[in-house]
Design a protein around this motif. Structure first.
Motif, PDB file in Angstrom:
ATOM      1  N   LEU A  25      -7.335   1.155 -11.382  1.00 46.18           N
ATOM      2  CA  LEU A  25      -8.034  -0.041 -11.863  1.00 46.18           C
ATOM      3  C   LEU A  25      -9.499  -0.009 -11.438  1.00 46.18           C
ATOM      4  CD1 LEU A  25      -8.061  -2.963 -13.050  1.00 46.18           C
ATOM      5  CD2 LEU A  25      -7.507  -3.758 -10.754  1.00 46.18           C
ATOM      6  N   VAL A  26      -9.747   0.309 -10.151  1.00 45.05           N
ATOM      7  CA  VAL A  26     -11.129   0.335  -9.655  1.00 45.05           C
ATOM      8  C   VAL A  26     -11.932   1.360 -10.431  1.00 45.05           C
ATOM      9  CG1 VAL A  26     -12.577   0.841  -7.663  1.00 45.05           C
ATOM     10  CG2 VAL A  26     -10.485  -0.482  -7.367  1.00 45.05           C
ATOM     11  N   GLN A  86       0.801  -1.220   0.000  1.00 45.68           N
ATOM     12  CA  GLN A  86       0.000   0.000   0.000  1.00 45.68           C
ATOM     13  C   GLN A  86       0.836   1.272   0.000  1.00 45.68           C
ATOM     14  OE1 GLN A  86      -3.510  -0.093  -0.144  1.00 45.68           O
ATOM     15  NE2 GLN A  86      -2.817  -2.115  -0.743  1.00 45.68           N
ATOM     16  N   MET A  94      -9.456  -3.508  -1.138  1.00 49.57           N
ATOM     17  CA  MET A  94      -9.758  -3.110  -2.514  1.00 49.57           C
ATOM     18  C   MET A  94      -8.836  -3.836  -3.501  1.00 49.57           C
ATOM     19  SD  MET A  94     -12.140  -1.066  -3.197  1.00 49.57           S
ATOM     20  CE  MET A  94     -13.445  -0.433  -2.204  1.00 49.57           C
ATOM     21  N   LEU A  95      -7.551  -3.929  -3.116  1.00 47.61           N
ATOM     22  CA  LEU A  95      -6.588  -4.625  -3.968  1.00 47.61           C
ATOM     23  C   LEU A  95      -7.022  -6.075  -4.167  1.00 47.61           C
ATOM     24  CD1 LEU A  95      -3.796  -4.638  -5.366  1.00 47.61           C
ATOM     25  CD2 LEU A  95      -2.831  -5.350  -3.191  1.00 47.61           C
ATOM     26  N   GLN A 130     -12.750   0.023 -13.945  1.00 47.24           N
ATOM     27  CA  GLN A 130     -13.780  -1.016 -13.936  1.00 47.24           C
ATOM     28  C   GLN A 130     -15.145  -0.431 -13.594  1.00 47.24           C
ATOM     29  OE1 GLN A 130     -12.809  -3.445 -15.441  1.00 47.24           O
ATOM     30  NE2 GLN A 130     -11.832  -5.045 -14.266  1.00 47.24           N
ATOM     31  N   LEU A 131     -15.173   0.505 -12.632  1.00 43.95           N
ATOM     32  CA  LEU A 131     -16.456   1.081 -12.238  1.00 43.95           C
ATOM     33  C   LEU A 131     -17.038   1.909 -13.376  1.00 43.95           C
ATOM     34  CD1 LEU A 131     -18.574   1.534 -10.084  1.00 43.95           C
ATOM     35  CD2 LEU A 131     -17.276   3.494  -9.270  1.00 43.95           C
ATOM     36  N   TRP A 183     -17.200  -0.965  -4.408  1.00 47.51           N
ATOM     37  CA  TRP A 183     -16.695   0.130  -5.243  1.00 47.51           C
ATOM     38  C   TRP A 183     -16.347   1.403  -4.489  1.00 47.51           C
ATOM     39  CZ3 TRP A 183     -15.297  -1.539  -9.795  1.00 47.51           C
ATOM     40  CH2 TRP A 183     -15.949  -2.656 -10.325  1.00 47.51           C
ATOM     41  N   VAL A 227      -4.087   0.798  -7.846  1.00 42.09           N
ATOM     42  CA  VAL A 227      -5.349   0.113  -7.558  1.00 42.09           C
ATOM     43  C   VAL A 227      -6.525   1.051  -7.789  1.00 42.09           C
ATOM     44  CG1 VAL A 227      -6.677  -1.070  -5.796  1.00 42.09           C
ATOM     45  CG2 VAL A 227      -4.228  -1.408  -5.927  1.00 42.09           C
ATOM     46  N   ARG A 271     -13.422 -12.814  -5.590  1.00 45.37           N
ATOM     47  CA  ARG A 271     -12.055 -12.560  -5.123  1.00 45.37           C
ATOM     48  C   ARG A 271     -11.997 -12.232  -3.640  1.00 45.37           C
ATOM     49  NH1 ARG A 271     -10.994  -9.273 -10.503  1.00 45.37           N
ATOM     50  NH2 ARG A 271     -10.225 -11.011 -11.751  1.00 45.37           N
ATOM     51  N   HIS A 309     -10.160  -6.395  -6.480  1.00 44.40           N
ATOM     52  CA  HIS A 309     -10.139  -5.984  -7.885  1.00 44.40           C
ATOM     53  C   HIS A 309      -8.922  -6.460  -8.671  1.00 44.40           C
ATOM     54  CE1 HIS A 309     -13.714  -3.512  -7.544  1.00 44.40           C
ATOM     55  NE2 HIS A 309     -13.277  -3.163  -6.351  1.00 44.40           N
ATOM     56  N   ALA A 310      -7.802  -6.801  -7.986  1.00 41.51           N
ATOM     57  CA  ALA A 310      -6.615  -7.181  -8.743  1.00 41.51           C
ATOM     58  C   ALA A 310      -6.806  -8.557  -9.365  1.00 41.51           C
ATOM     59  CB  ALA A 310      -5.401  -7.182  -7.827  1.00 41.51           C
ATOM     60  N   PRO A 311      -6.435  -8.708 -10.635  1.00 44.48           N
ATOM     61  CA  PRO A 311      -6.558 -10.007 -11.279  1.00 44.48           C
ATOM     62  C   PRO A 311      -5.670 -11.053 -10.613  1.00 44.48           C
ATOM     63  CG  PRO A 311      -5.522  -8.405 -12.748  1.00 44.48           C
ATOM     64  CD  PRO A 311      -5.958  -7.663 -11.543  1.00 44.48           C
ATOM     65  N   GLU A 336      -8.204  -5.479 -16.956  1.00 45.84           N
ATOM     66  CA  GLU A 336      -7.334  -6.228 -16.047  1.00 45.84           C
ATOM     67  C   GLU A 336      -6.002  -6.537 -16.712  1.00 45.84           C
ATOM     68  OE1 GLU A 336      -9.564  -9.569 -14.698  1.00 45.84           O
ATOM     69  OE2 GLU A 336     -10.687  -8.356 -13.265  1.00 45.84           O
ATOM     70  N   PHE A 362      -3.874  -3.534 -16.545  1.00 45.61           N
ATOM     71  CA  PHE A 362      -3.343  -3.378 -15.192  1.00 45.61           C
ATOM     72  C   PHE A 362      -2.168  -4.320 -14.971  1.00 45.61           C
ATOM     73  CE2 PHE A 362      -3.437  -4.634 -10.680  1.00 45.61           C
ATOM     74  CZ  PHE A 362      -3.255  -3.393 -10.093  1.00 45.61           C
ATOM     75  N   THR A 363      -2.330  -5.570 -15.417  1.00 48.31           N
ATOM     76  CA  THR A 363      -1.248  -6.542 -15.272  1.00 48.31           C
ATOM     77  C   THR A 363      -0.014  -6.080 -16.040  1.00 48.31           C
ATOM     78  OG1 THR A 363      -2.982  -8.208 -15.243  1.00 48.31           O
ATOM     79  CG2 THR A 363      -0.739  -9.005 -15.414  1.00 48.31           C
TER      80      THR A 363
END
Lengths: 136, 545
Positions: A54-55, A43, B534-535, A58-59, B459, A51, B98, B538-540, A124, A127-128
């Motif tokens: 990414l959120v 973190q 959150m990680l 997606q949202l 979210w 993160v 997840r 949502h993280a793959p 995703e 993000f990867t």
């Protein structure tokens, strides 16, 4: 002939240093990816920003597709209410509202769902890639 | 009605359910096998199982009955029941998987770390589960009474006993196989007779669904009234009828207009603005409840933990959307053809029986008609068995972990018996409820409690335990209040009736608003580990963090 002899001469020593450079890059990239993973897991500010990105992606994808459904399906009762003439249109002997709701709505929902799965997986993947790329 | 094939068909479905359950029992070894099938179920099996579990008595019997009675406005039920899976896919499926939680109360604890919120969620899971179980058992009682002349409690008790035994002995591993089998059975049981019904309709010269001078009886019919109503006959006379009254109609007689039943243009055309604003409100309320309620149903959510990862959860949901979409093309056909072949149901008030009576009414008492009627009855029983199994598994799951606090297989079995007994007693004592209406209310409660909890929890970082609890209590509490008034309260009319019968349009926004406002007021209680959560959500999985 002499020209041909000269041309490969400077090339010949190239492969070895090049291989070494590639190997170094690979190991460095792994190193960076591990560091990014650690940043995510611990973190740090960078990991947190990743993160959040990414959120948010997606949202906003989910909200945009729900808007499509909201307009495409949710608009129908309102449309039928303000323009009753639309309800009286018949196609193949059936009234339009019946065809739209009882038949057309299901393929519509499936297409939206299919688009979501594809786009969410692409988010995703991005993000990867971002996490595993040497520089971010 | 004396169709000798119906009982053997129902017995076969029941035995097949038990046999597949027993096969699963040999594979179920550990507690994890019982609760989430060891998370090793393939997306296709899982999707068929989710579909099989989801298509309940309301889908199999109720929708066709409502369409027969009310027409185009209730087409939103099948659309909404399917669209609920899209909302689930968009906002919940992958992150929920997840999160690694087993049940909804687990999710509360994972995300917000609050034991008290967990208890509150447990109460709601049990309430929604029981509210949804009662109409399944009622549907079973109604079907056996209609087709085989058995007393009402026989069907309800039979389904309750089979399901309790199956869940207690086999757990979810068995249930997954049973559910997948039952999806295909239900689809076949509606699709095959539908083909014959359409061919028969063609052969009869395509009689109009809404003839200009109103529907008429095709054959001489004696009707025994089961619900109080006012009938308006073709010559303008009005007659009040009460349960037990017998009316006889000759072939070709027009069907009287029944109070509370949509007729002619009302049935065919959507409600227009101005003259029917309450109808429009009810439509939007229904859309909101069904679109958002699916994600809050405990027996639907528990299935997602059986996916191997988040991406598989998404693909499974998409396949489910396809499977239920195909299924929901059929009930409309039964409702529409019921208008032609079984208009007497409008007079008796037993519109929920249209699916099981239509094959016999349209195709006659020959072998084909009787075989198809038996097939439909088998499908209906598959619907009661599968939905009840799923509901009972999830209710028993939370009862064993959160109420009895025992993680053992024996604890789960005890919980199953407790969780099954209560709705059985309720179903035996309340038989006057409308199957689809109760199911609609269960959706409204789920949409006003778990939907905001899940969507905001997944979210929005700002959600706090107090905010979540306040939203669930106010929104879900308002919806439960509406349920209790509908079931126990006095009959209402006008706007209060609409607001209470279709509460979602005000309870869902209320729940979201209270949850957001209360969370912002208690901002200091935001969990410290929200970033890590959150990680994880949502993280793959490919990153192997």
């Amino acid at each position: 002939m002499t020209a041909d002899d000269r041309v490969p001469a400077p090339r010949a020593p190239q492969p070895r240093p090049r291989t070494r450079v590639v190997l170094a890059e690979v190991s460095r990239r792994d190193d960076r990816a591990d560091r990014t993973r650690a940043e995510l897991a611990q973190q740090t500010r960078v990991g947190d920003a990743l993160v959040r990105g990414l959120v948010r992606a997606q949202l906003s994808l989910a909200l945009r597709l729900s808007l499509v459904v909201l307009v495409g399906l949710g608009g129908l009762p309102w449309l039928f209410a303000i323009a009753p003439a639309v309800g009286r249109v018949t196609v193949f002997g059936a009234n339009l509202p019946w065809l739209l709701l009882a038949v057309a709505s299901f393929p519509f929902l499936i297409v939206v769902g299919w688009a979501y799965v594809r786009l969410a997986e692409r988010n995703e993947q991005d993000f990867t890639d971002l996490v595993q790329r040497p520089e971010h | 009605m004396g169709n000798g094939l119906v009982v053997p068909a129902i017995v076969t479905v029941t035995l097949a359910t038990l046999a597949i359950g027993f096969y699963g029992l040999r594979l179920a070894r550990t507690t994890s096998d019982f609760l989430v099938a060891s998370r090793a179920v393939s997306p296709t099996w899982n999707a068929a199982a989710i579909g099989g579990e989801y298509l309940s008595a309301a889908s199999f019997l109720g929708i066709a009955g409502l369409i027969l009675k009310y027409g185009v406005d209730v087409l939103w039920y099948p659309v909404g029941f399917a669209a609920g899976y899209l909302a689930l896919l968009l906002f919940v499926a992958a992150p929920l998987r997840r999160s690694g939680a087993f049940t909804l109360p687990d999710f509360c604890e994972v995300r917000l770390g609050s034991r008290r919120l967990r208890t509150l969620a447990t109460v709601f899971v049990i309430f929604i589960g029981w509210l949804y179980l009662v109409p399944q058992l009622q549907g079973a009682g109604l079907t056996l009474a209609t087709l085989a002349g058995a007393p009402y409690p026989v069907g309800a008790l039979l389904v309750a006993a089979v399901v309790t035994a199956n869940v207690a002995l086999g757990g979810m591993r068995a249930v997954t196989f049973v559910q997948a089998f039952q999806y295909w059975l239900k689809l076949t049981a509606l699709a095959v007779p539908a083909i014959f019904l359409v061919l028969q309709w063609q052969a009869d010269g395509r009689p109009a669904v809404t003839p200009p001078d109103g529907p008429a009886f095709r054959t001489a019919t004696t009707v025994v009234v089961e619900h109080r109503a006012a009938l308006t006959f073709a010559d303008g006379t009005v007659r009040q009828v009460r349960p037990g009254d017998e009316l006889t109609f000759a072939a070709g007689d027009p069907v009287p207009e029944v109070s509370g039943v949509a007729d002619g243009a009302d049935w065919l055309l959507p409600s227009a603005a101005g003259d029917d604003d309450r109808g429009l409100f009810a439509t939007y309320s229904l859309i909101l409840a069904t679109f958002l309620g699916t994600m809050g149903l405990p027996h639907v959510l528990v299935r997602f933990y059986t996916n191997p990862d988040g991406a598989a959860a998404r693909r499974t949901t998409l396949v489910v959307l396809g499977l239920v979409g195909v299924f929901y093309l059929l009930p409309t056909l039964y409702g529409v053809l019921g208008r032609i072949y079984t208009p007497q149901l409008l007079v008796t008030g037993q519109t929920d029986a249209v699916v099981v009576l239509l094959p016999g009414a349209a195709l006659g008492d020959g072998t084909t008609g009787r075989l198809l009627a038996a097939l439909v009855a088998a499908g209906a029983f598959a619907a009661f068995l599968s939905t009840s199994s799923g509901l009972l598994t999830s209710v028993a799951g939370v009862v064993s972990t959160d109420v009895l606090r025992r993680g053992s297989v024996r604890g789960f079995r005890l919980a199953t018996v407790i969780a099954g007994a209560v709705p059985t007693l309720l179903a035996l004592h309340v038989s006057g409820l409308d199957v689809s209406q109760v199911v609609g209310l269960a959706f409204a409660v789920a949409a006003s409690s778990f939907c905001p909890l899940l969507v905001l929890g997944i979210w929005w970082r700002g959600l706090t335990d107090l905010g979540a609890a306040a939203g669930v209590l106010v929104g879900g509490g308002a919806a439960i209040g509406a349920v209790l008034v509908t079931v126990l309260g006095p009959p209402l009319s006008g706007w209060p009736a609409t607001l209470i019968a279709q509460p979602a349009a005000w309870t869902v926004p209320l729940a979201f608003t209270v949850m957001v406002a209360a969370s912002m007021a208690t901002r200091h209680r935001t969990p410290a580990d929200v970033g890590a959560t959150m990680l994880r959500l949502h993280a793959p999985e490919a990153l192997r963090l």
